[in-house]
Write a protein that holds these residues in place. Sequence first.
Motif, PDB file in Angstrom:
ATOM      1  N   LEU A 104      37.370 -19.189 -28.202  1.00  0.00           N
ATOM      2  CA  LEU A 104      36.974 -18.031 -27.387  1.00  0.00           C
ATOM      3  C   LEU A 104      35.526 -17.639 -27.700  1.00  0.00           C
ATOM      4  CD1 LEU A 104      37.820 -15.883 -25.335  1.00  0.00           C
ATOM      5  CD2 LEU A 104      38.599 -14.467 -27.229  1.00  0.00           C
ATOM      6  N   ALA A 105      35.177 -17.661 -28.998  1.00  0.00           N
ATOM      7  CA  ALA A 105      33.807 -17.283 -29.394  1.00  0.00           C
ATOM      8  C   ALA A 105      32.808 -18.283 -28.806  1.00  0.00           C
ATOM      9  CB  ALA A 105      33.697 -17.228 -30.909  1.00  0.00           C
ATOM     10  N   GLN A 106      33.149 -19.583 -28.843  1.00  0.00           N
ATOM     11  CA  GLN A 106      32.231 -20.600 -28.279  1.00  0.00           C
ATOM     12  C   GLN A 106      32.067 -20.396 -26.768  1.00  0.00           C
ATOM     13  OE1 GLN A 106      33.852 -24.455 -29.246  1.00  0.00           O
ATOM     14  NE2 GLN A 106      33.719 -24.061 -31.450  1.00  0.00           N
ATOM     15  N   PHE A 107      33.192 -20.107 -26.127  1.00  0.00           N
ATOM     16  CA  PHE A 107      33.181 -19.890 -24.678  1.00  0.00           C
ATOM     17  C   PHE A 107      32.291 -18.685 -24.327  1.00  0.00           C
ATOM     18  CE2 PHE A 107      35.125 -17.429 -21.196  1.00  0.00           C
ATOM     19  CZ  PHE A 107      35.078 -18.353 -20.155  1.00  0.00           C
ATOM     20  N   GLU A 108      32.491 -17.600 -25.074  1.00  0.00           N
ATOM     21  CA  GLU A 108      31.715 -16.389 -24.775  1.00  0.00           C
ATOM     22  C   GLU A 108      30.240 -16.588 -25.109  1.00  0.00           C
ATOM     23  OE1 GLU A 108      33.952 -13.005 -26.321  1.00  0.00           O
ATOM     24  OE2 GLU A 108      35.069 -12.968 -24.421  1.00  0.00           O
ATOM     25  N   ALA A 109      29.960 -17.424 -26.098  1.00  0.00           N
ATOM     26  CA  ALA A 109      28.554 -17.705 -26.445  1.00  0.00           C
ATOM     27  C   ALA A 109      27.899 -18.490 -25.304  1.00  0.00           C
ATOM     28  CB  ALA A 109      28.473 -18.484 -27.754  1.00  0.00           C
ATOM     29  N   ARG A 110      28.627 -19.423 -24.709  1.00  0.00           N
ATOM     30  CA  ARG A 110      28.082 -20.184 -23.569  1.00  0.00           C
ATOM     31  C   ARG A 110      27.755 -19.236 -22.420  1.00  0.00           C
ATOM     32  NH1 ARG A 110      31.357 -25.010 -21.300  1.00  0.00           N
ATOM     33  NH2 ARG A 110      29.375 -25.185 -20.202  1.00  0.00           N
ATOM     34  N   ILE A 111      28.685 -18.307 -22.178  1.00  0.00           N
ATOM     35  CA  ILE A 111      28.451 -17.355 -21.081  1.00  0.00           C
ATOM     36  C   ILE A 111      27.242 -16.474 -21.406  1.00  0.00           C
ATOM     37  CG2 ILE A 111      29.458 -15.342 -19.907  1.00  0.00           C
ATOM     38  CD1 ILE A 111      31.990 -16.860 -19.679  1.00  0.00           C
ATOM     39  N   ALA A 112      27.146 -16.046 -22.647  1.00  0.00           N
ATOM     40  CA  ALA A 112      26.009 -15.190 -23.035  1.00  0.00           C
ATOM     41  C   ALA A 112      24.681 -15.944 -22.864  1.00  0.00           C
ATOM     42  CB  ALA A 112      26.173 -14.732 -24.482  1.00  0.00           C
ATOM     43  N   MET A 156      33.107  -8.385 -15.892  1.00  0.00           N
ATOM     44  CA  MET A 156      31.672  -8.301 -16.191  1.00  0.00           C
ATOM     45  C   MET A 156      31.379  -8.916 -17.561  1.00  0.00           C
ATOM     46  SD  MET A 156      30.227  -4.899 -14.369  1.00  0.00           S
ATOM     47  CE  MET A 156      28.569  -5.301 -14.856  1.00  0.00           C
ATOM     48  N   ARG A 157      32.301  -8.772 -18.500  1.00  0.00           N
ATOM     49  CA  ARG A 157      32.090  -9.397 -19.820  1.00  0.00           C
ATOM     50  C   ARG A 157      31.978 -10.907 -19.655  1.00  0.00           C
ATOM     51  NH1 ARG A 157      36.103 -10.471 -23.731  1.00  0.00           N
ATOM     52  NH2 ARG A 157      37.533  -9.119 -22.622  1.00  0.00           N
ATOM     53  N   TRP A 158      32.763 -11.475 -18.743  1.00  0.00           N
ATOM     54  CA  TRP A 158      32.753 -12.932 -18.542  1.00  0.00           C
ATOM     55  C   TRP A 158      31.831 -13.354 -17.387  1.00  0.00           C
ATOM     56  CZ3 TRP A 158      38.758 -13.350 -19.298  1.00  0.00           C
ATOM     57  CH2 TRP A 158      39.033 -13.482 -20.659  1.00  0.00           C
ATOM     58  N   ALA A 168      24.753 -11.087  -5.902  1.00  0.00           N
ATOM     59  CA  ALA A 168      24.885 -10.752  -7.331  1.00  0.00           C
ATOM     60  C   ALA A 168      25.815 -11.755  -8.024  1.00  0.00           C
ATOM     61  CB  ALA A 168      25.415  -9.327  -7.474  1.00  0.00           C
ATOM     62  N   ASN A 169      26.990 -11.978  -7.445  1.00  0.00           N
ATOM     63  CA  ASN A 169      27.984 -12.802  -8.142  1.00  0.00           C
ATOM     64  C   ASN A 169      27.658 -14.299  -8.119  1.00  0.00           C
ATOM     65  OD1 ASN A 169      29.269 -10.488  -8.800  1.00  0.00           O
ATOM     66  ND2 ASN A 169      30.886 -10.638  -7.276  1.00  0.00           N
ATOM     67  N   SER A 170      26.726 -14.713  -7.243  1.00  0.00           N
ATOM     68  CA  SER A 170      26.340 -16.130  -7.244  1.00  0.00           C
ATOM     69  C   SER A 170      25.564 -16.489  -8.514  1.00  0.00           C
ATOM     70  CB  SER A 170      25.505 -16.472  -6.003  1.00  0.00           C
ATOM     71  OG  SER A 170      24.235 -15.866  -6.097  1.00  0.00           O
ATOM     72  N   LYS A 171      25.149 -15.466  -9.260  1.00  0.00           N
ATOM     73  CA  LYS A 171      24.451 -15.728 -10.539  1.00  0.00           C
ATOM     74  C   LYS A 171      25.461 -15.692 -11.695  1.00  0.00           C
ATOM     75  CE  LYS A 171      20.374 -15.114  -8.395  1.00  0.00           C
ATOM     76  NZ  LYS A 171      20.918 -14.865  -7.047  1.00  0.00           N
ATOM     77  N   GLY A 172      26.737 -15.739 -11.360  1.00  0.00           N
ATOM     78  CA  GLY A 172      27.783 -15.589 -12.374  1.00  0.00           C
ATOM     79  C   GLY A 172      28.029 -16.841 -13.185  1.00  0.00           C
ATOM     80  N   SER A 173      29.216 -16.899 -13.808  1.00  0.00           N
ATOM     81  CA  SER A 173      29.444 -17.940 -14.821  1.00  0.00           C
ATOM     82  C   SER A 173      30.234 -19.151 -14.328  1.00  0.00           C
ATOM     83  CB  SER A 173      30.174 -17.323 -16.021  1.00  0.00           C
ATOM     84  OG  SER A 173      31.452 -16.852 -15.619  1.00  0.00           O
ATOM     85  N   TYR A 174      31.022 -19.028 -13.262  1.00  0.00           N
ATOM     86  CA  TYR A 174      31.860 -20.183 -12.903  1.00  0.00           C
ATOM     87  C   TYR A 174      31.156 -21.037 -11.844  1.00  0.00           C
ATOM     88  CZ  TYR A 174      35.796 -23.176 -11.951  1.00  0.00           C
ATOM     89  OH  TYR A 174      36.589 -24.293 -11.806  1.00  0.00           O
ATOM     90  N   ARG A 198      36.360 -28.660 -15.800  1.00  0.00           N
ATOM     91  CA  ARG A 198      37.026 -29.349 -16.902  1.00  0.00           C
ATOM     92  C   ARG A 198      36.644 -28.814 -18.276  1.00  0.00           C
ATOM     93  NH1 ARG A 198      40.106 -33.708 -15.552  1.00  0.00           N
ATOM     94  NH2 ARG A 198      40.269 -33.836 -13.297  1.00  0.00           N
ATOM     95  N   ASP A 199      35.827 -27.765 -18.286  1.00  0.00           N
ATOM     96  CA  ASP A 199      35.481 -27.144 -19.575  1.00  0.00           C
ATOM     97  C   ASP A 199      36.644 -26.286 -20.061  1.00  0.00           C
ATOM     98  OD1 ASP A 199      33.044 -28.270 -19.141  1.00  0.00           O
ATOM     99  OD2 ASP A 199      32.021 -26.393 -18.612  1.00  0.00           O
ATOM    100  N   TRP A 200      36.682 -26.059 -21.349  1.00  0.00           N
ATOM    101  CA  TRP A 200      37.708 -25.171 -21.887  1.00  0.00           C
ATOM    102  C   TRP A 200      37.427 -23.742 -21.407  1.00  0.00           C
ATOM    103  CZ3 TRP A 200      38.247 -20.695 -24.616  1.00  0.00           C
ATOM    104  CH2 TRP A 200      39.550 -20.394 -25.049  1.00  0.00           C
ATOM    105  N   MET A 201      38.469 -23.045 -21.060  1.00  0.00           N
ATOM    106  CA  MET A 201      38.313 -21.626 -20.673  1.00  0.00           C
ATOM    107  C   MET A 201      39.587 -20.878 -21.044  1.00  0.00           C
ATOM    108  SD  MET A 201      38.731 -21.952 -16.518  1.00  0.00           S
ATOM    109  CE  MET A 201      37.765 -23.434 -16.281  1.00  0.00           C
ATOM    110  N   PRO A 202      39.483 -19.600 -21.378  1.00  0.00           N
ATOM    111  CA  PRO A 202      40.700 -18.846 -21.692  1.00  0.00           C
ATOM    112  C   PRO A 202      41.587 -18.722 -20.447  1.00  0.00           C
ATOM    113  CG  PRO A 202      38.714 -17.539 -22.163  1.00  0.00           C
ATOM    114  CD  PRO A 202      38.269 -18.783 -21.461  1.00  0.00           C
ATOM    115  N   ALA A 203      42.892 -18.677 -20.689  1.00  0.00           N
ATOM    116  CA  ALA A 203      43.826 -18.579 -19.553  1.00  0.00           C
ATOM    117  C   ALA A 203      43.541 -17.336 -18.709  1.00  0.00           C
ATOM    118  CB  ALA A 203      45.258 -18.559 -20.068  1.00  0.00           C
ATOM    119  N   ALA A 204      43.106 -16.243 -19.364  1.00  0.00           N
ATOM    120  CA  ALA A 204      42.870 -15.004 -18.609  1.00  0.00           C
ATOM    121  C   ALA A 204      41.660 -15.145 -17.683  1.00  0.00           C
ATOM    122  CB  ALA A 204      42.656 -13.830 -19.568  1.00  0.00           C
TER     123      ALA A 204
END
Length: 328
Positions: free
Chosen positions: A24-32, A229-231, A155-161, A40-46
């Motif tokens: 989870l920490a690695q995932f959130e660091a990538r997003i940050a 927003m956190r993700w 706005a959301n086109s600059k998001g993470s997925y 195919r990347d790892w992501m939390p189920a939520a």
Amino acid sequence: MYGGGYVPAGADEPKAPAESPELLAQFEARIARGEKIEPRDWMPAAYRKQLIRMIEQHAHSEIIGALPEGTWITRAPGFRRKLALMAKVQDEVGHAQLLYSAAETLGKSREDMLNDLINGKSKYSNVFNYPAETWADVAVIGFLIDAAAIVNQVANSKGSYGPYCRALERICYEESFHLKQGHSVFVWLATGTTMQREMLQSALNRWWEPIMHFFGPSDTMSQHTETLMRWKVKMASNDVMRQQFLNMYVPKIWELGLSLPDPELRKDETTGQWLFTEPNWDTFFQVINGNGPCNRERLAVRKVAEERGAWVRAALRRADARYATPLA
Ligand code: BYC
């Protein structure tokens, strides 16, 4: 680019590692760091669940959203307006295609999404549960609802997925054409005869509250904003987007000599914030939970379309194709 949900039968599918604080920490660091998360990347189920919910609702909004304007194609005033509206409505259905493909990359099949729409399990945008009573409604939808959607989507086109962002970028190009089409009809009516102006004012009065609802409940009531927003799935809160919309479009409406049905609406010049009467949120929740003026009709139309199109889908289906199983 957007999809890739299908894999050939028997393809190698490694088991995803279970959730752990380190992952989870690695995932959130990538997003940050502003990296894109790919299917195919790892992501939390939520994260997966939230994305499916939001992208699926967005896709449904596009196909259901084609219906109110679609009813005016045969009645458009003139061949040029008819051509433009037909192209616009077709684009909206194309947006649904892009978005269903993006949602499929997360492991939910299109069939399941469409079934959930028809049986009322999935939501779609509140605004498409109202009738388009006159040609002026087409102007309001094309100008102001497309404008509201652009505020949200840019706005959301600059998001993470990755797949969702790429779909949104392409959708925004087309939406800017839609906005021009809507604006052209809007200005034409606003500068037309008394009857045309009255028809436009009446449409504006009817659509204003649904448009204010469009951005979602106020931040104090919103359930998902904080997590999203956190993700970086949502890049601004519901209230911030509503403010952006008011800032950009209220002056354009007022400069045409039209009014908006809210006596409190004004910009506070010291804070730069728009003040407005809080829309009725009970009405909003009624509408998104199936009790708006047109919910039943909209779903009935979709149901008929699904039933009548079943033979086409069956004819096109590859017997050996199956959906990818999600990796996390
Ligand atoms: N309508 O926690 P919240 C177009 C629901 S189509 C219905 O703030 P979130 C066009 C929400 O789902 C473009 N439901 O939610 C097409 C949640 O319920 P659930 C449409 C809404 O997700 C054709 C509950 O209320 N755009 O432009 O953080 C012709 C609590 O809300 C709405 C999109 O779909 C709503 N307006 O934020 C012309 C954009 N608002 O799921 C034009 C994609 C809230 O827990 N979606 N709810 O049962 C989003 O950006 C976000 O989902 C929202 C809501 C900002 C809408």
